[in-house]
Write an enzyme that holds these catalytic residues in place. Structure first.
Site, PDB file in Angstrom:
ATOM      1  N   ASN A 160      -7.245   6.022   4.090  1.00 21.32           N
ATOM      2  CA  ASN A 160      -8.642   6.334   3.789  1.00 21.32           C
ATOM      3  C   ASN A 160      -9.029   7.784   4.047  1.00 21.32           C
ATOM      4  O   ASN A 160     -10.132   8.201   3.708  1.00 21.32           O
ATOM      5  CB  ASN A 160      -9.591   5.370   4.518  1.00 21.32           C
ATOM      6  CG  ASN A 160      -9.431   5.427   6.017  1.00 21.32           C
ATOM      7  OD1 ASN A 160      -8.494   6.028   6.534  1.00 21.32           O
ATOM      8  ND2 ASN A 160     -10.348   4.796   6.735  1.00 21.32           N
ATOM      9  N   HIS A 190       0.825  -1.218   0.000  1.00 20.19           N
ATOM     10  CA  HIS A 190       0.000   0.000   0.000  1.00 20.19           C
ATOM     11  C   HIS A 190       0.859   1.266   0.000  1.00 20.19           C
ATOM     12  O   HIS A 190       0.351   2.349  -0.275  1.00 20.19           O
ATOM     13  CB  HIS A 190      -0.887  -0.011   1.252  1.00 20.19           C
ATOM     14  CG  HIS A 190      -2.323   0.340   1.003  1.00 20.19           C
ATOM     15  ND1 HIS A 190      -2.892   0.467  -0.246  1.00 20.19           N
ATOM     16  CD2 HIS A 190      -3.338   0.593   1.877  1.00 20.19           C
ATOM     17  CE1 HIS A 190      -4.170   0.772  -0.127  1.00 20.19           C
ATOM     18  NE2 HIS A 190      -4.473   0.856   1.148  1.00 20.19           N
ATOM     19  N   ASP A 215      -0.734   2.691  -5.277  1.00 22.63           N
ATOM     20  CA  ASP A 215      -0.733   1.259  -5.577  1.00 22.63           C
ATOM     21  C   ASP A 215      -1.987   0.904  -6.367  1.00 22.63           C
ATOM     22  O   ASP A 215      -3.040   1.497  -6.163  1.00 22.63           O
ATOM     23  CB  ASP A 215      -0.677   0.447  -4.276  1.00 22.63           C
ATOM     24  CG  ASP A 215      -1.834   0.774  -3.329  1.00 22.63           C
ATOM     25  OD1 ASP A 215      -2.032   1.971  -3.028  1.00 22.63           O
ATOM     26  OD2 ASP A 215      -2.540  -0.148  -2.889  1.00 22.63           O
ATOM     27  N   ASN A 274      -9.426   3.367  -1.379  1.00 19.23           N
ATOM     28  CA  ASN A 274      -9.949   4.312  -0.387  1.00 19.23           C
ATOM     29  C   ASN A 274      -9.225   5.649  -0.364  1.00 19.23           C
ATOM     30  O   ASN A 274      -9.827   6.678  -0.072  1.00 19.23           O
ATOM     31  CB  ASN A 274      -9.944   3.679   1.001  1.00 19.23           C
ATOM     32  CG  ASN A 274     -10.995   2.600   1.128  1.00 19.23           C
ATOM     33  OD1 ASN A 274     -12.044   2.665   0.503  1.00 19.23           O
ATOM     34  ND2 ASN A 274     -10.707   1.579   1.917  1.00 19.23           N
TER      35      ASN A 274
END
Length: 192
Positions: free
Chosen positions: A70, A22, A95, A116
């Protein structure tokens, strides 16, 4: 074509996330900052780490939101509003589950695709018309495993491919900063 003024690398803050899939957006902007000899500093009003200075002869701001993925839009939105940066002048490096490791793609706009970080940036900017540099991380094959997958560490072979895609995408940065997006996409997308 608007010049890029802000490059945002997406990731999660904290040492435990540094090497996770991530965080490839953080890896990318860290490498760029190192090459340009720019130093990140914490800026509370932008909820992130930012670096400003010349990159390939252009005045740029680099940003690593420290809000967790997020809520990335809180950071991007605050900085963009402060410096009056339009969405089309922003490049978000993130990513991408739908691309295999080793593949990087550049695009303008589009949906968040379930990401997100992108979802929150779209909400905070009030639109989708910002540039994205999508760095492939592959997909676990099962939607139920996505969260653990993106927060997991890539195998060494995957990591090498991800770093190669990072390097390849860095090669088109001069075209991107010149606003020559078609040329950048042609060069980047013609690689395997």
């Amino acid at each position: 074509m608007d010049p890029i003024r802000l490059i945002v690398g997406l990731g999660n803050p904290g040492r435990e996330y540094e090497a996770t899939r991530h965080n490839v957006g953080f890896w990318w902007v860290d490498e760029l900052a190192e090459e340009a000899e720019l130093n990140f500093k914490s800026e509370a009003k932008f909820h992130g780490l930012s670096a400003r200075g010349l990159v390939l002869g252009r005045e740029l701001i680099l940003l690593k939101p420290q809000t967790f993925m997020n809520l990335s839009g809180r950071s991007v939105g605050a900085l963009a509003q402060f410096y009056k940066i339009a969405p089309a002048q922003i490049l978000v490096v993130h990513d991408e589950l739908d691309l295999q490791p080793g593949i990087a793609r550049l695009k303008l706009g589009g949906s968040h695709g379930g990401h997100n970080g992108l979802k929150d940036i779209i909400a905070q900017l009030g639109g989708r018309e910002f540039w994205r540099l999508r760095l492939g991380i592959g997909h676990p094959g099962d939607r139920a495993q996505v969260s653990d997958f993106v927060l997991g560490h890539p195998r060494e072979a995957e990591r090498e491919l991800m770093l190669e895609a990072q390097h390849q995408s860095m090669q088109v940065l001069p075209s991107v900063l010149d606003g020559k997006m078609e040329a950048a996409m042609l060069k980047l997308h013609s690689r395997k």
